[in-house]
Design an enzyme around this catalytic site. Sequence first.
Site, PDB file in Angstrom:
ATOM      1  N   GLU A   1      21.075  41.109 -91.128  1.00 39.61           N
ATOM      2  CA  GLU A   1      22.492  40.751 -91.125  1.00 39.61           C
ATOM      3  C   GLU A   1      22.788  39.651 -92.137  1.00 39.61           C
ATOM      4  O   GLU A   1      23.868  39.617 -92.728  1.00 39.61           O
ATOM      5  CB  GLU A   1      22.919  40.298 -89.724  1.00 39.61           C
ATOM      6  CG  GLU A   1      22.923  41.428 -88.716  1.00 39.61           C
ATOM      7  CD  GLU A   1      23.215  40.948 -87.315  1.00 39.61           C
ATOM      8  OE1 GLU A   1      24.224  41.404 -86.751  1.00 39.61           O
ATOM      9  OE2 GLU A   1      22.455  40.123 -86.781  1.00 39.61           O
TER      10      GLU A   1
ATOM     11  N   TYR B   1      50.827  29.125 -92.552  1.00 41.49           N
ATOM     12  CA  TYR B   1      49.838  30.154 -92.241  1.00 41.49           C
ATOM     13  C   TYR B   1      48.937  30.479 -93.422  1.00 41.49           C
ATOM     14  O   TYR B   1      47.869  31.059 -93.242  1.00 41.49           O
ATOM     15  CB  TYR B   1      50.466  31.410 -91.627  1.00 41.49           C
ATOM     16  CG  TYR B   1      51.629  32.012 -92.370  1.00 41.49           C
ATOM     17  CD1 TYR B   1      51.446  32.810 -93.485  1.00 41.49           C
ATOM     18  CD2 TYR B   1      52.926  31.796 -91.914  1.00 41.49           C
ATOM     19  CE1 TYR B   1      52.511  33.376 -94.139  1.00 41.49           C
ATOM     20  CE2 TYR B   1      54.005  32.369 -92.560  1.00 41.49           C
ATOM     21  CZ  TYR B   1      53.792  33.158 -93.668  1.00 41.49           C
ATOM     22  OH  TYR B   1      54.856  33.724 -94.325  1.00 41.49           O
TER      23      TYR B   1
ATOM     24  N   LEU C   1      28.690  34.212 -83.241  1.00 37.27           N
ATOM     25  CA  LEU C   1      30.128  34.182 -83.507  1.00 37.27           C
ATOM     26  C   LEU C   1      30.792  33.014 -82.794  1.00 37.27           C
ATOM     27  O   LEU C   1      31.805  32.494 -83.260  1.00 37.27           O
ATOM     28  CB  LEU C   1      30.773  35.501 -83.082  1.00 37.27           C
ATOM     29  CG  LEU C   1      30.288  36.754 -83.813  1.00 37.27           C
ATOM     30  CD1 LEU C   1      31.024  37.977 -83.299  1.00 37.27           C
ATOM     31  CD2 LEU C   1      30.442  36.610 -85.313  1.00 37.27           C
ATOM     32  N   GLU C   2      30.228  32.589 -81.685  1.00 39.36           N
ATOM     33  CA  GLU C   2      30.767  31.448 -80.955  1.00 39.36           C
ATOM     34  C   GLU C   2      30.785  30.189 -81.815  1.00 39.36           C
ATOM     35  O   GLU C   2      31.732  29.407 -81.780  1.00 39.36           O
ATOM     36  CB  GLU C   2      29.947  31.171 -79.688  1.00 39.36           C
ATOM     37  CG  GLU C   2      30.064  32.245 -78.632  1.00 39.36           C
ATOM     38  CD  GLU C   2      29.038  33.361 -78.754  1.00 39.36           C
ATOM     39  OE1 GLU C   2      28.678  33.746 -79.894  1.00 39.36           O
ATOM     40  OE2 GLU C   2      28.618  33.876 -77.700  1.00 39.36           O
TER      41      GLU C   2
ATOM     42  N   LYS D   1      33.045  41.354 -84.761  1.00 42.32           N
ATOM     43  CA  LYS D   1      32.125  42.004 -85.698  1.00 42.32           C
ATOM     44  C   LYS D   1      32.374  43.499 -85.563  1.00 42.32           C
ATOM     45  O   LYS D   1      32.260  44.064 -84.472  1.00 42.32           O
ATOM     46  CB  LYS D   1      30.676  41.682 -85.361  1.00 42.32           C
ATOM     47  CG  LYS D   1      29.681  42.336 -86.313  1.00 42.32           C
ATOM     48  CD  LYS D   1      28.247  42.043 -85.937  1.00 42.32           C
ATOM     49  CE  LYS D   1      27.879  40.661 -86.400  1.00 42.32           C
ATOM     50  NZ  LYS D   1      26.413  40.423 -86.320  1.00 42.32           N
TER      51      LYS D   1
END
Length: 119
Positions: free
Chosen positions: A21, A53, A71-72, A98
């Site tokens: 990955e 934004y 991802l956390e 993901k």
Amino acid sequence: MGTIKIKNIRVYAYHGCLIEEGKIGSDYRVDLAVKANLSKSAKTDNLSDTVDYVLLNKIVKEEMAIRSQLLEEVAKRILDRILFEISLVKKAEVAVSKLNPPIGGNVAMVTIEMSKSRK
């Protein structure tokens, strides 16, 4: 109080626990919502009185470019940076997905959602 949402920010990044990955990367989707007092900008029609934004999108892209195993950890960095850089934001919520994760099945995406409020 109001909410600004950015949906489906698409990013190619290199997160994950597998060595592969980190080498080949994957497609990600980020959804973001921030809560802020938007009453002043509603009256003034001035960008400096609201949450830009474009800056939110920039923060997401820059933090997604930093490799993490989880991802956390990415979501936490995004939230921390938004609250640090944009004083108008009272609460931020982020979902990091993901797409087509390598988990041995036909799975469209895996998503983590986190939120953080200003103290």
